[in-house]
Design an enzyme around this catalytic site. Structure first.
Site, PDB file in Angstrom:
ATOM      1  N   ASP A 179      13.864 -26.847  16.629  1.00  0.00           N
ATOM      2  CA  ASP A 179      14.776 -26.386  15.574  1.00  0.00           C
ATOM      3  C   ASP A 179      15.981 -27.283  15.346  1.00  0.00           C
ATOM      4  OD1 ASP A 179      16.340 -25.633  17.790  1.00  0.00           O
ATOM      5  OD2 ASP A 179      17.065 -23.816  16.789  1.00  0.00           O
ATOM      6  N   GLU A 423       9.571 -26.523  26.676  1.00  0.00           N
ATOM      7  CA  GLU A 423       8.614 -25.634  26.019  1.00  0.00           C
ATOM      8  C   GLU A 423       7.320 -26.281  25.553  1.00  0.00           C
ATOM      9  OE1 GLU A 423      10.391 -23.013  23.160  1.00  0.00           O
ATOM     10  OE2 GLU A 423      11.817 -22.235  24.617  1.00  0.00           O
ATOM     11  N   TYR A 476      13.769 -15.126  25.278  1.00  0.00           N
ATOM     12  CA  TYR A 476      14.688 -14.524  24.302  1.00  0.00           C
ATOM     13  C   TYR A 476      14.416 -13.034  24.113  1.00  0.00           C
ATOM     14  CZ  TYR A 476      16.525 -19.103  23.477  1.00  0.00           C
ATOM     15  OH  TYR A 476      17.152 -20.309  23.654  1.00  0.00           O
ATOM     16  N   GLU A 512      17.077 -20.950  29.355  1.00  0.00           N
ATOM     17  CA  GLU A 512      17.551 -20.539  28.026  1.00  0.00           C
ATOM     18  C   GLU A 512      17.456 -19.033  27.886  1.00  0.00           C
ATOM     19  OE1 GLU A 512      15.727 -22.366  24.579  1.00  0.00           O
ATOM     20  OE2 GLU A 512      15.900 -24.377  25.441  1.00  0.00           O
TER      21      GLU A 512
HETATM   22  C1  GCB Z   1      14.038 -22.327  22.108  1.00  0.00           C
HETATM   23  C2  GCB Z   1      14.195 -23.800  22.102  1.00  0.00           C
HETATM   24  C3  GCB Z   1      15.545 -24.243  21.558  1.00  0.00           C
HETATM   25  C4  GCB Z   1      15.912 -23.399  20.354  1.00  0.00           C
HETATM   26  C5  GCB Z   1      16.009 -21.958  20.773  1.00  0.00           C
HETATM   27  C6  GCB Z   1      16.344 -21.041  19.606  1.00  0.00           C
HETATM   28  O1  GCB Z   1      13.227 -21.779  22.778  1.00  0.00           O
HETATM   29  O2  GCB Z   1      13.966 -24.397  23.355  1.00  0.00           O
HETATM   30  O3  GCB Z   1      15.473 -25.598  21.231  1.00  0.00           O
HETATM   31  O4  GCB Z   1      17.101 -23.810  19.752  1.00  0.00           O
HETATM   32  O5  GCB Z   1      14.789 -21.541  21.308  1.00  0.00           O
HETATM   33  O6  GCB Z   1      17.509 -20.680  19.441  1.00  0.00           O
HETATM   34  O7  GCB Z   1      15.444 -20.731  18.840  1.00  0.00           O
END
Ligand code: GCB
Length: 606
Positions: A179, A423, A476, A512
């Protein structure tokens, strides 16, 4: 075959450095004919003589994308051209001269005085060439670059080019799955530098502590001389007060030094004086000649070990309180900006962090210098993001990225782990064998640091974690999965971390987790995108981490992200990715005060 050395250019009594930063001439080929520069050999004469468009002035270092008001330039796909004229001092006549680029994204081709000099694929990593024989001393020289931002299936990272029908006919679009915005240009400094005829090409330093004594193993590569027994080396260790603590003279280029009562390199919060650096002064002479070279390398004395449950520095287990970050700022894009580098580290100190990952590519030498000096722990990541469609060609470049990364950063005390990817699709066909090879390659280059990679594949589907020393996972909860459900975080995180540990018997960290927030958007009860929601997400994760910490294998937490950053255009991003706990202009969001409380209380606890 090992790569030649690429020590950072440092001035000394035998070396000079001249910056070529500043405005460069810049020309973009016509949008419907992007290869024109190559077809018409634009490097053969001054860009200003090329009748293809108006040459403009582009600042170096910077990304070219956000400087102008043109969306065509922001979204340009394919090569652009840079040019600069410069003088090589006539006093350098008896020296060897080199031209070094700190980072050009993505594919750089370089011509000097109209002749092809070198090319380099992959952003974020330095490259240089010797130009002694093709340069005019005491006169004008011209360097021309084509910089191509195209990413394909065998580039690192990968991308795709697609043709779309627009109102103006068929247009070529670059797509990619990661992204962060695919910024392009000459991103870091361009340096012209001189070295003597016989010079120190590379230095490799490994340290450990035995019975309280600091052991420094060093190996020097000399260039310009075949027989290392014709070299006489003076190796001196100088402390931070500029006192010589060890002096050694030897014939040859390898040895071991002992520092009694060493000031160890400690990360932040584990000592009142974190980031203690010595200088390794190397003076190389060629016996029976007046040839001499001097290079001074900052080093830290520390040990690094890992087990099935922990990572230890100087025999003490580490708990990471960190961030994923980006090299990203307004207008400059990914261009090196020392003001932002300094501000970022001030904020990292303020919030009580002790670590960051160089997501998702190697950061500049200047960033890592600060990390070494301030005692930040760095997970050093190569530019592989979202790898899929595994092929021998991709593997080759992925390995090259690690060779170049480790060559550059191997001596840094702050670098305590290599991250070989972010990832990757580790459940896909071919991932097992692919990562087996990537890890094997990395281990051959450096056995002294553990290897990790940030995995987003569900634990039971992952095929690559078994090759790693430390498991990092990205997750997430209550954002991409179950958005709005802050009651579906804590248990999930605890059980996922446990599952990773049970499956692989390795230390586990979360690399993350997070939520976007728009500064000033408030809502109670907390609602996604509000500042309250970002705080609640953190708070539920902290509960999980506290439970996990008590179990003995969980070694750290990394928030995504330190600051907001630019992304490609899509409806899930509002002016970019807003998961920062700081805004893109590096001011605090509400959540940063909350994180600061936790990180500082952990600092006291440890
Ligand atoms: C992820 C990625 C990271 C993104 C993030 C997001 O898993 O590793 O590069 O910026 O999610 O905020 O979507």
């Amino acid at each position: 075959t090992p790569l030649p050395g690429l020590l950072f250019p440092r001035e000394s009594e035998t070396r000079e450095v001249k910056s070529l930063d500043g405005f460069w001439d810049f020309l973009v080929p016509p949008i419907n004919d992007v290869q024109r520069g190559h077809i018409q050999s634009w490097y053969a004469e001054n860009l200003s003589k090329v009748k293809a468009g108006k040459v403009m002035q582009m600042p170096v270092p910077s990304s070219y994308n956000d400087i102008t008001v043109s969306s065509n330039l922001r979204d340009h796909v394919g090569p652009v051209w840079y040019e600069k004229t410069f003088f090589v001092p006539s006093s350098w006549k008896h020296k060897r001269v080199f031209l070094r680029f700190g980072s050009v994204n993505y594919l750089a081709q370089v011509w000097l005085n109209g002749k092809f000099l070198m090319s380099h694929e992959m952003g974020h990593l330095p490259f240089e060439a010797e130009i002694t024989s093709c340069v005019t001393f005491g006169g004008k020289n011209r360097v021309t670059l084509s910089v191509d931002n195209i990413l394909l299936q065998n580039s690192v990272p990968q991308g795709k080019i697609v043709d779309l029908l627009s109102d103006n006919g068929t247009i070529r679009i670059q797509t990619y799955t990661f992204d962060f915005f695919n910024y392009a240009g000459i991103h870091r400094s361009v340096l012209l530098h001189s070295k003597p005829k016989v010079f120190i090409d590379d230095i490799t330093v490994k340290t450990e502590i035995v019975n309280g004594i600091g052991i420094i193993r060093y190996k020097i590569e000399a260039n310009g001389i075949k027989n290392s027994n014709a070299c006489l080396c003076d190796i001196n260790v100088i402390n931070a007060d500029n006192q010589y603590v060890v002096n050694e003279s030897l014939i040859g280029t390898e040895g071991v030094l002992e520092v009694a009562l060493p000031n160890l390199w400690w990360p932040r919060t584990m000592s009142d004086n974190p980031g203690y650096l010595y200088t390794l002064e190397v003076i190389l002479r060629v016996i029976n000649t007046s040839e001499c070279d001097v290079y001074r390398l900052p080093i830290g004395i520390r040990s690094l070990k890992w087990t099935e449950t922990s990572l230890l520095i100087n025999e003490k287990p580490i708990y990471f309180r960190g961030f994923g970050r980006h090299e990203d700022s307004a207008i400059r894009g990914r261009g090196l900006d020392l003001v932002t580098v300094a501000r970022d580290h001030e904020l990292l100190k303020w919030v009580g962090a002790n670590a960051y990952r160089t997501s998702h590519y190697p950061y500049s030498d200047e960033v890592l210098d600060v990390a070494d000096r301030l005692g930040f722990l760095v997970i050093d990541e190569c530019p592989s993001v979202d790898a899929e469609n595994y092929s021998p060609a991709l593997l080759k470049k992925h390995k090259e990225s690690l060779s170049e990364l480790i060559r550059r950063d191997k001596n840094r005390p702050s670098v305590i782990m290599w991250s070989i990817a972010n990832e990757p699709r580790t459940s896909h066909y071919g991932a097992d064998d692919y990562f087996k090879r990537v890890v094997h390659h990395t281990k051959q280059l450096d056995k002294s640091r553990p290897i990790t990679m940030s995995i987003a594949t569900p634990c039971d589907e992952d095929n690559a974690g078994k090759y790693l020393d430390i498991i990092s996972f990205n997750r997430y909860n209550a954002w991409y999965s179950n958005p709005g459900r802050i009651d579906m975080i804590t248990k999930k995180i605890v059980s996922e971390a446990q599952n990773w540990h049970i499956k692989y018997k390795k230390p586990v960290l979360i690399s993350e987790y997070g939520a976007d927030s728009i500064t000033g958007l408030h809502e109670l009860p907390e609602y996604i995108w509000s500042e309250e929601y970002q705080v609640e997400i953190m708070s539920k994760h902290f509960e999980a981490f506290d439970q996990l910490k008590a179990q003995g294998f969980f070694i750290g937490e990394f928030i995504w992200n330190f600051a907001d950053f630019k992304t490609a255009q899509t409806y899930i991003r509002v002016g970019g990715n807003k998961k920062g706990i700081f805004t893109r202009d590096r001011q605090p969001k509400m959540v940063s005060h909350f994180v600061r409380k936790r990180y500082n209380s952990l600092n006291i606890e440890l």
